[in-house]
Design a protein around this motif. Structure first.
Motif, PDB file in Angstrom:
ATOM      1  N   TYR A  35      20.922  16.530  37.839  1.00  0.00           N
ATOM      2  CA  TYR A  35      22.176  17.359  37.583  1.00  0.00           C
ATOM      3  C   TYR A  35      22.497  17.912  38.716  1.00  0.00           C
ATOM      4  N   GLN A  36      23.305  17.087  39.503  1.00  0.00           N
ATOM      5  CA  GLN A  36      23.672  17.509  40.714  1.00  0.00           C
ATOM      6  C   GLN A  36      24.569  18.795  41.083  1.00  0.00           C
ATOM      7  N   ASP A  37      25.184  18.808  39.711  1.00  0.00           N
ATOM      8  CA  ASP A  37      26.025  20.033  39.632  1.00  0.00           C
ATOM      9  C   ASP A  37      25.511  21.207  39.593  1.00  0.00           C
ATOM     10  N   LEU A  38      24.311  21.325  39.367  1.00  0.00           N
ATOM     11  CA  LEU A  38      23.337  22.663  39.264  1.00  0.00           C
ATOM     12  C   LEU A  38      23.278  23.409  40.594  1.00  0.00           C
ATOM     13  N   ASP A  39      23.202  22.464  41.804  1.00  0.00           N
ATOM     14  CA  ASP A  39      22.937  23.116  42.905  1.00  0.00           C
ATOM     15  C   ASP A  39      23.972  22.372  44.168  1.00  0.00           C
ATOM     16  N   GLY A  40      24.531  21.359  43.680  1.00  0.00           N
ATOM     17  CA  GLY A  40      25.343  20.666  44.618  1.00  0.00           C
ATOM     18  C   GLY A  40      24.600  20.027  45.836  1.00  0.00           C
ATOM     19  N   GLY A  41      23.495  19.791  45.334  1.00  0.00           N
ATOM     20  CA  GLY A  41      22.728  19.366  46.562  1.00  0.00           C
ATOM     21  C   GLY A  41      22.349  17.758  46.617  1.00  0.00           C
ATOM     22  N   ARG A  42      21.446  17.204  47.024  1.00  0.00           N
ATOM     23  CA  ARG A  42      20.860  15.775  46.853  1.00  0.00           C
ATOM     24  C   ARG A  42      21.336  15.034  45.417  1.00  0.00           C
ATOM     25  N   PRO A  43      21.280  13.743  45.507  1.00  0.00           N
ATOM     26  CA  PRO A  43      21.486  13.085  44.338  1.00  0.00           C
ATOM     27  C   PRO A  43      20.417  13.224  43.228  1.00  0.00           C
ATOM     28  N   ALA A  44      19.122  13.560  43.950  1.00  0.00           N
ATOM     29  CA  ALA A  44      18.103  13.598  42.961  1.00  0.00           C
ATOM     30  C   ALA A  44      17.227  14.836  43.756  1.00  0.00           C
ATOM     31  N   SER A  45      16.805  15.681  42.776  1.00  0.00           N
ATOM     32  CA  SER A  45      15.982  16.862  43.327  1.00  0.00           C
ATOM     33  C   SER A  45      14.992  17.469  42.250  1.00  0.00           C
ATOM     34  N   THR A  46      13.603  17.424  42.482  1.00  0.00           N
ATOM     35  CA  THR A  46      12.715  18.022  41.478  1.00  0.00           C
ATOM     36  C   THR A  46      12.891  19.348  41.266  1.00  0.00           C
ATOM     37  N   LEU A  47      13.536  20.048  42.250  1.00  0.00           N
ATOM     38  CA  LEU A  47      13.745  21.418  42.151  1.00  0.00           C
ATOM     39  C   LEU A  47      14.658  21.800  41.014  1.00  0.00           C
ATOM     40  N   ARG A  48      15.461  21.037  40.402  1.00  0.00           N
ATOM     41  CA  ARG A  48      16.450  21.103  39.292  1.00  0.00           C
ATOM     42  C   ARG A  48      15.607  21.165  37.949  1.00  0.00           C
ATOM     43  N   LEU A  49      14.331  20.498  37.733  1.00  0.00           N
ATOM     44  CA  LEU A  49      13.468  20.759  36.849  1.00  0.00           C
ATOM     45  C   LEU A  49      13.216  22.180  36.979  1.00  0.00           C
ATOM     46  N   GLY A  50      12.468  22.904  38.017  1.00  0.00           N
ATOM     47  CA  GLY A  50      12.239  24.294  38.060  1.00  0.00           C
ATOM     48  C   GLY A  50      13.603  25.105  37.600  1.00  0.00           C
ATOM     49  N   MET A  51      14.764  24.842  37.877  1.00  0.00           N
ATOM     50  CA  MET A  51      15.645  25.624  37.598  1.00  0.00           C
ATOM     51  C   MET A  51      15.948  25.630  36.201  1.00  0.00           C
ATOM     52  N   VAL A  52      15.741  24.537  35.337  1.00  0.00           N
ATOM     53  CA  VAL A  52      15.815  24.356  34.007  1.00  0.00           C
ATOM     54  C   VAL A  52      14.652  24.853  33.171  1.00  0.00           C
ATOM     55  N   ILE A  53      13.297  24.979  33.793  1.00  0.00           N
ATOM     56  CA  ILE A  53      12.268  25.559  33.349  1.00  0.00           C
ATOM     57  C   ILE A  53      12.762  26.979  33.350  1.00  0.00           C
ATOM     58  N   ASP A  54      13.211  27.731  34.419  1.00  0.00           N
ATOM     59  CA  ASP A  54      13.348  29.092  34.431  1.00  0.00           C
ATOM     60  C   ASP A  54      14.263  29.474  33.729  1.00  0.00           C
ATOM     61  N   ALA A  55      15.431  28.495  33.392  1.00  0.00           N
ATOM     62  CA  ALA A  55      16.384  28.782  32.320  1.00  0.00           C
ATOM     63  C   ALA A  55      15.908  29.042  30.858  1.00  0.00           C
ATOM     64  N   LEU A  56      14.903  28.164  30.800  1.00  0.00           N
ATOM     65  CA  LEU A  56      14.291  28.320  29.468  1.00  0.00           C
ATOM     66  C   LEU A  56      13.341  29.609  29.159  1.00  0.00           C
ATOM     67  N   ALA A  57      12.778  29.746  30.276  1.00  0.00           N
ATOM     68  CA  ALA A  57      11.955  31.154  30.424  1.00  0.00           C
ATOM     69  C   ALA A  57      12.923  32.346  30.065  1.00  0.00           C
ATOM     70  N   ARG A  58      14.154  32.426  30.807  1.00  0.00           N
ATOM     71  CA  ARG A  58      15.014  33.346  30.582  1.00  0.00           C
ATOM     72  C   ARG A  58      15.530  33.488  28.943  1.00  0.00           C
ATOM     73  N   SER A  59      15.778  32.250  28.559  1.00  0.00           N
ATOM     74  CA  SER A  59      16.235  32.176  27.186  1.00  0.00           C
ATOM     75  C   SER A  59      15.244  32.650  26.072  1.00  0.00           C
ATOM     76  N   LEU A  60      14.139  32.213  26.347  1.00  0.00           N
ATOM     77  CA  LEU A  60      12.951  32.654  25.251  1.00  0.00           C
ATOM     78  C   LEU A  60      12.555  34.086  25.569  1.00  0.00           C
ATOM     79  N   GLU A  61      12.821  34.660  26.656  1.00  0.00           N
ATOM     80  CA  GLU A  61      12.488  35.994  27.087  1.00  0.00           C
ATOM     81  C   GLU A  61      10.755  35.992  27.249  1.00  0.00           C
ATOM     82  N   GLU A  62      10.463  34.922  27.847  1.00  0.00           N
ATOM     83  CA  GLU A  62       9.004  34.743  27.854  1.00  0.00           C
ATOM     84  C   GLU A  62       8.682  33.949  29.296  1.00  0.00           C
TER      85      GLU A  62
END
Ligand SMILES: [Zn+2]
Length: 382
Positions: A35-62
């Motif tokens: 999901y390059q559009d999340l950070d405009g960075g490299r073609p692949a990055s495992t950090l995007r997994l962290g971004m999506v997990i963080d978003a899930l935590a925010r969304s579930l308020e946990e």
């Protein structure tokens, strides 16, 4: 930066697992890292997994919500990842933290179906809506992570909602998850006897508590290893377990699994790999009051037994009552069976109970017991 990324990958490692009792959503790792559009960075990055997990935590308020990752084994040699990222993902695979398959097919949807979990994916699954009707009927079950202000947000494929919502597990799940399964392939890291045994197993540096087995794949009604395609052997009932949650300052910080073999100690900084450390969430006063090891939880038959092992003692709030008159003291060295709805309190605002007995929407007062630590588990470099 290199060091920062390693730290973030360590943080993410605690948020991927295949334990049906703890995971809150299902993802395809190979999809999310692109999901390059999340950070405009490299073609692949495992950090995007962290971004999506963080978003899930925010969304579930946990805090600390783990995801179930299914991924094609091509990711292990993906040249768009750094060698460090490839090594980390291989370690996750060897430890059985992620499910690496030669042919994932619709396994992601099968896991979501069996466990009643939402899938986080930009794929629309049009051809699979007949087999998995919840893709259409339950809008919160299929959401696309997309860029938003302050990090990814979710958009439902159908219905336009934004919050991942679990649904009922499939009827097949109860039978599958009541049993323990073994794969005939030696060293199977999903259905083996004792954890991962792959080439990178020696790189695993954490003594992890045994986690619950992933759900078997059902092929023609036969429980099958999704990795090897082999028929799984039923080796008996799955050990009894119970999930408990820690709430600090009105927010669930993490859940943990209790089994009869594995008591869990909770405190400011308990010894041993199976302890739950609270220190990072506490202000000075709470940190002074709560002992390094404060409470021990054991599962005896169907009973959850809480034993105070602290200096200052704890309290029980029967049926979650916040009235001071209802609070039952749990003095040091005393035990009590946790009744339905009971909450154990280590200090005002620091509570442990079954997750359903710690409803969301409780008054969130971060200043009461919270340290200056960030509210959410991960802070990603921007
Ligand atoms: Zn296997």
């Amino acid at each position: 930066m290199r060091f920062e990324i390693s730290k973030v990958l360590d943080a993410i490692e605690g948020r991927v697992c295949t334990d049906p009792q703890l995971v809150r959503a299902v993802i395809d790792l190979a999809e999310i890292i692109r999901y390059q559009d999340l950070d405009g960075g490299r073609p692949a990055s495992t950090l995007r997994l962290g971004m999506v997990i963080d978003a899930l935590a925010r969304s579930l308020e946990e805090d600390s919500v783990p995801v179930y990752a299914v991924v094609h084994r091509g990711v292990l040699s993906d040249a768009d990842l750094t060698s460090n990222e490839r090594m980390v993902v291989r370690r996750w695979a060897d430890d059985g933290l992620v499910e690496v398959l030669d042919n994932p097919g619709d396994r992601m949807l099968e896991v979501a179906d069996l466990l009643g979990l939402p899938v986080l994916s930009r794929v629309r699954f049009d051809g699979l809506r007949g087999r998995f009707p919840w893709l259409v009927e339950q809008p919160g079950r299929a959401l696309a992570p997309v860029p938003g202000a302050g990090g990814p947000v979710f958009i439902a494929h159908v219905g336009g909602g934004h919050t991942p919502v679990p649904g009922p597990p499939s009827p097949a799940a109860a039978k599958l998850l009541a049993r323990e399964w073994r794969c005939p392939e030696s060293g199977c890291n999903l259905f083996g006897g004792g954890g991962g045994g792959g080439a990178f197993a020696d790189l695993a540096r954490v003594d992890r508590a045994p986690t619950g087995q992933p759900p078997p794949s059902l092929r023609g009604g036969v429980p099958t290893c999704p990795r090897h395609g082999t028929r799984l052997r039923d080796v008996g009932p799955r050990p009894r377990s119970e999930v408990l949650a820690v709430r600090v300052g009105g927010l669930i910080r993490r859940r943990f699994v209790l089994t009869e073999e594995q008591p869990v100690t909770v405190g400011r900084a308990p010894d041993g790999s199976n302890g739950i450390m609270l220190g990072q969430w506490l202000n000075d006063e709470a940190r002074r009051w709560i002992s390094r090891s404060h409470l021990r939880f054991e599962l005896r038959g169907a009973d959850v037994v809480a034993t105070d092992v602290s200096t200052n003692g704890s309290g029980i709030r029967p049926a979650g009552s916040m009235a001071e008159a209802d609070r039952i003291p749990l003095p040091p060295q005393q035990s009590r069976v946790l009744g339905a709805g009971d909450m154990v309190e280590l200090y005002p605002g620091v509570q442990i109970a079954r997750p359903g007995d710690l409803p969301a929407g409780a008054p969130y007062n971060p200043d009461s017991v919270m340290s200056e630590a960030p509210t959410m588990a991960m802070r990603l470099p921007r």
